[in-house]
Design an enzyme around this catalytic site. Structure first.
Site, PDB file in Angstrom:
ATOM      1  N   GLU A  84       0.878  -1.236  -0.006  1.00 24.60           N
ATOM      2  CA  GLU A  84       0.105  -0.006  -0.030  1.00 24.60           C
ATOM      3  C   GLU A  84       0.837   1.290  -0.150  1.00 24.60           C
ATOM      4  O   GLU A  84       0.465   2.259  -0.635  1.00 24.60           O
ATOM      5  CB  GLU A  84      -1.046   0.030   1.018  1.00 24.60           C
ATOM      6  CG  GLU A  84      -1.926  -1.146   0.898  1.00 24.60           C
ATOM      7  CD  GLU A  84      -2.127  -2.155   2.202  1.00 24.60           C
ATOM      8  OE1 GLU A  84      -2.252  -1.525   3.302  1.00 24.60           O
ATOM      9  OE2 GLU A  84      -2.977  -3.037   1.944  1.00 24.60           O
ATOM     10  N   GLU A  89      -4.553  -9.119   3.941  1.00 25.22           N
ATOM     11  CA  GLU A  89      -5.339  -8.524   5.054  1.00 25.22           C
ATOM     12  C   GLU A  89      -6.876  -9.012   5.302  1.00 25.22           C
ATOM     13  O   GLU A  89      -7.147  -9.710   6.167  1.00 25.22           O
ATOM     14  CB  GLU A  89      -5.755  -6.815   5.104  1.00 25.22           C
ATOM     15  CG  GLU A  89      -4.281  -6.178   5.286  1.00 25.22           C
ATOM     16  CD  GLU A  89      -3.737  -5.724   4.051  1.00 25.22           C
ATOM     17  OE1 GLU A  89      -3.045  -4.811   3.967  1.00 25.22           O
ATOM     18  OE2 GLU A  89      -3.942  -6.509   2.828  1.00 25.22           O
TER      19      GLU A  89
END
Length: 249
Positions: free
Chosen positions: A114, A134
């Protein structure tokens, strides 16, 4: 204590190296705090035009260090502070007046992926591997990627990448637009330096203003996305089921 981030200023370039190779540069509080400090120092130095973020050893960064999960989830306040520290790196990168390059090799996972997406240019070594783990744990993504990645690759591909959490190679990163360019692993840092010097040849104010204008125009919902992400990530971290999944992994 060994530095988790090493920062070297070389001419107009700040080389910021993640330095926990024994843990594949996994993110713990020390690394995140030292990365924030390194980015702040580079931002404050007028002579620095470009920041190159890269990793020591066999990986760029393997994401959250799950050995620290108990520390990160010992209380809601601790989880809030951890997630906000991660999100603050995104804001530093995206609001910086410097151009930030991610030079990615080996594994680039989760929060580190990210952060790479937050960078202005992303060079991937042909050996790079990446994924979003995640959702598989029951956690949530950060870095504003629910807005940024969706706008870059489209909602269907963003859902595929984030929901399924499948492992991908550098070719796939280039195909979907996460990677700007893929280069041989041995040439990665040389190519990053070449790009940095090319950027440094341009007028500093114009480059900074262009970055800001493009980011503001293209990523207008960043703050809203990150607010949603922060709430969802905290809930995920505090979930007993998610913690158990992460420990099994």
């Amino acid at each position: 204590m060994t530095a988790a981030v090493i920062s070297i200023h070389e001419g107009s370039t700040a080389w910021v190296k993640l330095n926990r190779p024994e843990r594949l540069n996994a993110m713990n509080r020390q690394l995140v705090d030292e990365l924030a400090e390194a980015l702040s120092r580079a931002e404050a130095e007028e002579s620095i035009r470009v920041i190159i973020v890269h990793g020591e050893g066999r990986a760029f960064c393997s994401g959250d260090d799950l050995k620290d999960l108990d520390v990160q989830t010992e209380s809601e306040a601790a989880t809030q502070a951890w997630v906000e520290a991660i999100q603050d790196i995104t804001l530093q990168i995206m609001r910086s007046r410097k151009i930030v390059i991610a030079a990615v090799h080996g594994w680039c996972v989760g929060g580190a992926l990210e952060w790479a997406i937050n960078c202005d240019f992303r060079l991937f070594a042909d050996s790079a591997r990446w994924f979003f783990p995640e959702v598989s744990y029951g956690f949530f993504v950060t870095g504003g990627v629910t807005a940024l990645l969706t706008k870059q690759v489209g909602p269907q591909v963003a859902k595929e990448l984030i929901m399924f959490g499948e492992r991908h190679d550098a070719k796939k990163a280039l195909e979907v637009g996460i990677a700007w360019k893929v280069v041989p692993a041995a040439e990665l840092l040389g190519e990053a330096k070449k790009l940095a010097l090319m950027i440094a040849e341009r007028p500093a104010k114009s480059v900074a203003d262009i970055k800001r204008a493009i980011n503001v125009g293209f990523h207008s919902s960043l703050d809203e996305a990150m607010t949603i992400e922060t709430t969802a990530t905290i809930h995920g971290f505090l979930s007993a089921e998610s913690q158990a999944r992460a420990r099994r992994f």
